[in-house]
Design an enzyme around this catalytic site. Structure first.
Site, short mmCIF file in Angstrom:
data_model
loop_
_atom_site.label_atom_id
_atom_site.label_comp_id
_atom_site.label_asym_id
_atom_site.label_seq_id
_atom_site.Cartn_x
_atom_site.Cartn_y
_atom_site.Cartn_z
N ASP A 21 -0.22 1.53 14.56
CA ASP A 21 -1.08 2.68 14.28
C ASP A 21 -1.83 3.11 15.55
O ASP A 21 -2.14 2.28 16.40
CB ASP A 21 -2.09 2.29 13.18
CG ASP A 21 -2.75 3.51 12.56
OD1 ASP A 21 -2.31 4.65 12.83
OD2 ASP A 21 -3.73 3.32 11.82
N GLY A 24 -1.27 8.90 17.56
CA GLY A 24 -1.87 10.23 17.63
C GLY A 24 -3.17 10.20 18.42
O GLY A 24 -3.41 11.04 19.31
N HIS A 38 3.74 9.13 20.12
CA HIS A 38 4.89 8.45 19.51
C HIS A 38 5.89 8.04 20.59
O HIS A 38 6.45 6.96 20.54
CB HIS A 38 5.57 9.36 18.48
CG HIS A 38 4.69 9.70 17.33
ND1 HIS A 38 3.92 8.75 16.67
CD2 HIS A 38 4.44 10.87 16.69
CE1 HIS A 38 3.24 9.33 15.70
NE2 HIS A 38 3.54 10.62 15.69
N THR A 67 6.45 6.31 3.14
CA THR A 67 6.82 7.36 2.18
C THR A 67 5.84 8.53 2.29
O THR A 67 6.18 9.66 1.96
CB THR A 67 6.83 6.83 0.73
OG1 THR A 67 5.64 6.07 0.52
CG2 THR A 67 8.03 5.94 0.46
N GLU A 68 4.63 8.25 2.79
CA GLU A 68 3.61 9.31 2.92
C GLU A 68 3.77 10.12 4.21
O GLU A 68 3.23 11.22 4.34
CB GLU A 68 2.20 8.72 2.88
CG GLU A 68 1.77 8.18 1.52
CD GLU A 68 2.37 6.83 1.17
OE1 GLU A 68 2.68 6.05 2.11
OE2 GLU A 68 2.59 6.56 -0.03
N ARG A 72 3.50 14.90 7.11
CA ARG A 72 3.08 15.36 8.44
C ARG A 72 3.82 16.65 8.81
O ARG A 72 4.86 16.96 8.22
CB ARG A 72 3.36 14.27 9.48
CG ARG A 72 2.53 13.05 9.18
CD ARG A 72 2.57 12.06 10.31
NE ARG A 72 1.63 10.99 10.03
CZ ARG A 72 1.20 10.12 10.92
NH1 ARG A 72 1.62 10.18 12.16
NH2 ARG A 72 0.34 9.19 10.58
N LEU A 132 16.81 -13.24 16.14
CA LEU A 132 15.63 -12.59 15.53
C LEU A 132 16.09 -11.53 14.54
O LEU A 132 16.98 -10.73 14.84
CB LEU A 132 14.79 -11.93 16.64
CG LEU A 132 13.72 -10.91 16.22
CD1 LEU A 132 12.58 -11.59 15.46
CD2 LEU A 132 13.13 -10.19 17.44
N SER A 197 -2.33 0.18 3.68
CA SER A 197 -1.54 1.41 3.61
C SER A 197 -0.17 1.24 2.94
O SER A 197 0.85 1.70 3.46
CB SER A 197 -1.35 2.00 5.01
OG SER A 197 -2.60 2.28 5.59
C1 FPP Z 1 1.20 5.60 13.68
O1 FPP Z 1 0.44 6.35 14.57
C2 FPP Z 1 2.61 5.50 14.02
C3 FPP Z 1 3.66 6.03 13.29
C4 FPP Z 1 3.46 6.80 12.07
C5 FPP Z 1 5.05 5.87 13.68
C6 FPP Z 1 5.46 4.70 14.53
C7 FPP Z 1 6.59 5.14 15.35
C8 FPP Z 1 6.88 4.78 16.62
C9 FPP Z 1 6.08 3.80 17.35
C10 FPP Z 1 8.00 5.42 17.37
C11 FPP Z 1 9.38 5.31 16.84
C12 FPP Z 1 9.78 4.05 16.18
C13 FPP Z 1 10.83 3.24 16.48
C14 FPP Z 1 11.08 2.06 15.62
C15 FPP Z 1 11.71 3.45 17.64
P1 FPP Z 1 -0.34 7.62 13.98
O2 FPP Z 1 0.49 8.80 14.27
O3 FPP Z 1 -0.67 7.39 12.55
O4 FPP Z 1 -1.62 7.58 14.88
P2 FPP Z 1 -3.09 8.14 14.50
O5 FPP Z 1 -3.56 7.32 13.35
O6 FPP Z 1 -3.87 7.90 15.74
O7 FPP Z 1 -2.93 9.59 14.18
#
Ligand code: FPP
Length: 249
Positions: A21, A24, A38, A67-68, A72, A132, A197
């Site tokens: 997390d 963003g 990301h 799923t949520e 976005r 793994l 979550s």
């Molecule tokens: C949360 O940050 C992160 C995600 C919803 C996606 C995680 C995805 C990656 C790290 C990239 C691609 C994945 C792989 C497996 C190659 P957020 O967007 O909720 O951050 P915020 O809470 O600061 O808005």
């Protein structure tokens, strides 16, 4: 001393799950669009997988898309899917070299065809790897998982394949996406949020929880080892007393 060297290989969690997390917020802090977070989050995925493989963790499950998350903006969802496809393409040799087996949990049917095809390909090519088990949670929701399990079990009862009295924890476990994984011992969440979550609700019943303020794109191998050392400093009692645990050693 090197953090990795301090990890006790005999006291590793069998299954580590991570809620990645803060992508963003990481981008926003730097004045960039969320998708930039990301993109940088992918580096943290690579570091975490490598770090886990290096110390001999057997099962690592990453929450990549809930799923949520479909709620976005479309451009952000598209970026996440493309990052997934490109990362799978790029990282396949590394997965093979480090004997990492890829799997997914969640309902893949809603994913774009290209993402599904790539996932299927990498899952097949890595299926015999044993170092793994890397599981990506994609379009995953724990409540949906439990609803599905309930439906499958109910169908077996209706078809006389199962008796109500036979339902126990093992039966429920065997109807979850994670049927072939051990319980989660250790759950890490980055970015300072202290929530689950809708992630692996059944599987974390006895997990140790670890929350760090580090935003996901900044999460490094040393952050992972720090987390594992923290896990190793805890006493897991599973409802027993400290004395009982001491005496059974
Ligand atoms: C949360 O940050 C992160 C995600 C919803 C996606 C995680 C995805 C990656 C790290 C990239 C691609 C994945 C792989 C497996 C190659 P957020 O967007 O909720 O951050 P915020 O809470 O600061 O808005």
């Amino acid at each position: 001393m090197d953090l990795k060297m301090q990890v006790d290989k005999n006291k590793l969690p069998q299954h580590v799950a991570v809620i990645m997390d803060g992508n963003g917020r990481w981008a926003k802090k730097r004045g960039f669009a969320r998708v930039f977070g990301h993109k940088n989050g992918v580096n943290a995925v690579r570091d975490t997988v490598e770090a886990a493989a290096e110390i001999g963790i057997k099962n690592l499950t990453l929450y990549a898309f809930s799923t949520e998350n479909w709620n976005r903006p479309k451009a952000e969802v598209d970026t996440l899917m493309n990052l997934l496809i490109n990362s799978l393409k790029k990282e396949l040799p590394t997965l093979q070299k480090n004997k990492i087996k890829l799997a997914t949990i969640g309902n893949l049917s809603k994913l774009p065809a290209k993402a599904k095809a790539k996932l299927q390909e990498v899952i097949e090519l890595t299926q015999h790897n044993t170092h793994l088990n890397l599981t990506l949670a994609l379009n995953y929701g724990a409540r949906e998982e439990l609803v599905n399990a309930t439906k499958s079990i109910s169908k077996k009862i209706v078809n006389n394949e199962l008796n109500v009295e036979e339902i126990d924890e093992n039966i429920i476990n065997s109807h979850l996406y994670t049927f072939n994984l051990p319980d989660v011992d250790f759950l890490i969440r980055t970015s300072g949020e202290k929530r689950i979550s809708n992630f692996l609700l059944w599987q974390i019943a006895y997990a140790e929880l670890y929350f760090t303020d580090v935003l996901w794109p900044d999460f490094s191998k040393d952050h992972f080892y720090q987390a594992i050392l923290n896990y190793q400093s805890r006493e897991r009692r599973f409802g027993k007393t400290s004395e009982q645990i001491e005496n059974s050693k």
